[in-house]
Design a protein around this motif. Sequence first.
Motif, short mmCIF file in Angstrom:
data_model
loop_
_atom_site.label_atom_id
_atom_site.label_comp_id
_atom_site.label_asym_id
_atom_site.label_seq_id
_atom_site.Cartn_x
_atom_site.Cartn_y
_atom_site.Cartn_z
N TYR A 81 0.91 -1.28 0.07
CA TYR A 81 0.19 -0.09 0.01
C TYR A 81 0.65 1.26 0.15
CZ TYR A 81 -3.62 -3.45 1.04
OH TYR A 81 -4.67 -4.41 0.78
N ASP A 82 1.99 1.18 -0.29
CA ASP A 82 3.11 2.25 -0.21
C ASP A 82 2.81 3.05 -1.60
OD1 ASP A 82 5.31 3.99 -0.48
OD2 ASP A 82 6.62 2.80 0.49
N ARG A 88 1.74 -4.52 -10.01
CA ARG A 88 0.92 -4.81 -11.24
C ARG A 88 -0.20 -4.08 -11.56
NH1 ARG A 88 -1.13 -10.93 -11.51
NH2 ARG A 88 -3.25 -10.38 -12.09
N PHE A 89 -0.93 -3.79 -10.52
CA PHE A 89 -2.18 -2.90 -10.42
C PHE A 89 -1.96 -1.17 -10.39
CE2 PHE A 89 -3.37 -6.98 -9.32
CZ PHE A 89 -4.20 -7.46 -10.34
N ARG A 90 -0.79 -1.01 -10.13
CA ARG A 90 -0.40 0.59 -9.72
C ARG A 90 0.76 0.94 -9.92
NH1 ARG A 90 -0.89 0.99 -4.24
NH2 ARG A 90 1.32 0.99 -4.16
N LYS A 91 0.93 2.05 -10.73
CA LYS A 91 2.14 2.58 -10.87
C LYS A 91 2.46 3.72 -9.62
CE LYS A 91 4.74 5.46 -14.33
NZ LYS A 91 5.86 5.46 -14.08
N ALA A 92 3.76 3.58 -9.22
CA ALA A 92 4.21 4.48 -8.20
C ALA A 92 3.97 5.94 -8.44
CB ALA A 92 5.67 4.18 -8.01
#
Length: 99
Positions: A81-82, A88-92
């Motif tokens: 959650y950082d 795979r589901f979110r780009k930083a």
Amino acid sequence: LSITLLHEVQRALRAAGWPVDAPIAVVHKASWPGAEKVVRGTLADIKRRCQDAKIASQAMIVASPTLGAADWPELIRSKLYDPTFTHRFRKASENKTDE
């Protein structure tokens, strides 16, 4: 639920090499609003703690080295959650913070 087998669970864990100071939790009436109790102890004293709390049924035993994680000198938190972690589901996010 395993609380009625506590003595057997203790014996099996000891036979498997668990130390007497291994952390154990007993959850009584899990998820019952206003009735849930969590008793924490060690392999050596959890039976007495359950007796003191009057827990004899409707409870489960949780045995895991991670129960003592709060006392570990170094605890590495999950990056799931950082916002600075890509998966795979979110780009930083671009806003990285100092740790």
